[in-house]
Design an enzyme around this catalytic site. Structure first.
Site, PDB file in Angstrom:
ATOM      1  N   ASP A  77       0.839  -1.191   0.000  1.00 49.03           N
ATOM      2  CA  ASP A  77       0.000   0.000   0.000  1.00 49.03           C
ATOM      3  C   ASP A  77       0.877   1.245   0.000  1.00 49.03           C
ATOM      4  O   ASP A  77       2.107   1.158   0.089  1.00 49.03           O
ATOM      5  CB  ASP A  77      -0.986  -0.007   1.176  1.00 49.03           C
ATOM      6  CG  ASP A  77      -0.308  -0.004   2.543  1.00 49.03           C
ATOM      7  OD1 ASP A  77       0.711   0.706   2.702  1.00 49.03           O
ATOM      8  OD2 ASP A  77      -0.803  -0.675   3.456  1.00 49.03           O
ATOM      9  N   LYS A 100      -4.788   2.637  -0.636  1.00 51.58           N
ATOM     10  CA  LYS A 100      -6.061   3.174  -0.158  1.00 51.58           C
ATOM     11  C   LYS A 100      -5.879   4.669   0.067  1.00 51.58           C
ATOM     12  O   LYS A 100      -5.168   5.076   0.990  1.00 51.58           O
ATOM     13  CB  LYS A 100      -6.485   2.489   1.143  1.00 51.58           C
ATOM     14  CG  LYS A 100      -6.746   1.000   0.995  1.00 51.58           C
ATOM     15  CD  LYS A 100      -7.163   0.383   2.311  1.00 51.58           C
ATOM     16  CE  LYS A 100      -7.419  -1.110   2.150  1.00 51.58           C
ATOM     17  NZ  LYS A 100      -7.851  -1.740   3.415  1.00 51.58           N
TER      18      LYS A 100
END
Length: 410
Positions: free
Chosen positions: A194, A216
């Protein structure tokens, strides 16, 4: 004529008696490695350091001078007193009994030398620098650094078992990842990363490694957690070693245990490598303590991704307002004004110091100092955007007395 070179070997000391004569700092450094090797350690010395005394449950401690019978059934000995005559006596007794002996004060007077030792995966690196301990330690460190950074290829030393390894990458600076995290990345077939995982380390991955981006973004594009769970399981079932590389620590607002549960449900082997949590590491690097003697005896880490009063919020904000210690808010930039107002409404002093640490550990790091009363205006004026860690409490005044008149107003 040069003396003959030592013959290197690896001693298997598990269950075997090793005698350490001396209780000072040299002995203190040697004993833990002997314990880790499974040795039956006897320490003989009239006095020992507090650290050695604290190992009493793991060793046999004889608080008296050395006697030759201490060597009975010994396989190996370290003479580490600060009295050369005692070390010489120990070495001579070992020679008579054919027990290899290291002398800490005079390498030429013993029958063995202690190498500078380090470990990388399943490999032990031991360096003997011809009785030059600093040279040995420096070379060992160079070798280990090269192994950890991938400059030396030691892939056979790494665990490549198929499955999933969930790795915490720390707060962002690649220097703050653990050695275990680097080992995991070096062993990867697939890395699922991520945006908060240390980006610089991704450039060090081998060309064969498949990199999957599951970023995200706050209030933006976001990989669904269900997709992440599915992809790590799918890749592991293909017989690959999957590294799920996350920012911070896996289990501090990282959804790491959801991924553990998904692997367990699918029958996929899963292991966890913790990382430094930004909740503690970022304030620490900014030299703001989360606790301080006489100021804060507790700290509470809270997710601020939902505002007070939200139907899905699990946080008891009125209770937090009554605490006297430190609040560390993560994912709270957008809701910080509402959080500050709620804390004040339920009893927290509006003059309570606040530090907002933006881009912690990164080159763009900066700290905005404020109070609960002025936080909303200061965030807007300073253009604060995520990611940021917000520290609420008198510890901020301890760290920045030039900004705050007193500690613990109210």
């Amino acid at each position: 004529m040069n003396a003959p070179a030592p013959y290197p070997t690896g001693l298997r000391l598990n269950g075997r008696r090793v005698v350490v004569v001396g209780g000072g700092h040299v002995a203190q450094r040697r004993i833990p490695a002997l314990i880790d090797a499974g040795a039956d350690v006897l320490v003989v010395a009239p006095e020992v350091t507090p650290a050695i005394e604290g190992m009493e449950q793991e060793i046999t401690l004889a608080l008296r001078p050395f006697v030759e019978s201490d060597l009975t059934d010994a396989w190996y000995c370290i003479a580490a007193t600060d009295v050369p005559e005692v070390n010489a006596e120990v070495a001579a007794a070992c020679e008579t009994r054919r027990i290899f002996c290291v002398r800490s004060d005079d390498a030429t007077g013993g029958s063995a030398w202690t190498p500078a030792v380090g470990r990388h995966g399943s490999v032990t690196v031991a360096v003997l620098g011809n009785r030059e301990p600093r040279q040995s330690a420096a070379l060992r460190d160079d070798i280990l650094t090269a192994l950890r950074d991938g400059q030396l290829n030691a892939t056979g030393a790494l665990d490549r078992t198929p499955g999933v390894v969930i790795v915490g990458g720390g707060p962002g600076d690649p220097e703050l990842v653990t050695v275990a995290a680097r080992h995991a990345l070096a062993s990867a077939d697939v890395v699922v990363a991520d945006r908060l995982a240390p980006r610089a380390l991704l450039d060090e991955l081998g060309p064969h490694v498949e990199l999957l981006d599951v970023t995200k973004l706050p209030r933006g594009r976001s990989a669904r957690q269900e997709y992440i769970n599915d992809v790590i399981v799918e890749k592991a079932r293909e017989g690959k070693r999957v590294i799920r590389f996350k920012g911070g620590d896996n289990f501090v607002f990282g959804r790491g245990f959801e991924e553990v549960q998904a692997c367990r449900a699918a029958g996929v082997p899963v292991t966890v490598i913790p990382g430094l949590s930004s909740s503690v590491a970022v304030p620490g690097l900014a030299q703001i303590p989360v606790t301080h003697r006489g100021v804060a005896h507790e700290f509470t880490v809270v997710s601020g991704h939902l505002p007070p009063g939200h139907d899905e919020s699990l946080v008891e904000w009125p209770a937090l307002a009554r605490l006297r210690g430190t609040l560390v808010l993560l994912m709270a930039v957008e809701n910080a004004p509402a959080i500050a107002a709620t804390l004040v409404e339920h009893g927290r002093d509006p003059h309570t110091p606040v530090a907002v640490i933006c881009d912690g550990t990164m080159p763009t790091e900066r700290t905005v100092l404020s109070t609960l009363a002025t936080l909303s205006d200061d965030l807007a004026a300073q253009g604060v955007r995520p990611p940021a860690i917000i520290v609420v409490g008198d510890v901020v005044a301890v760290a920045h007395p030039e900004r705050y008149a007193t500690v613990g107003q109210g």
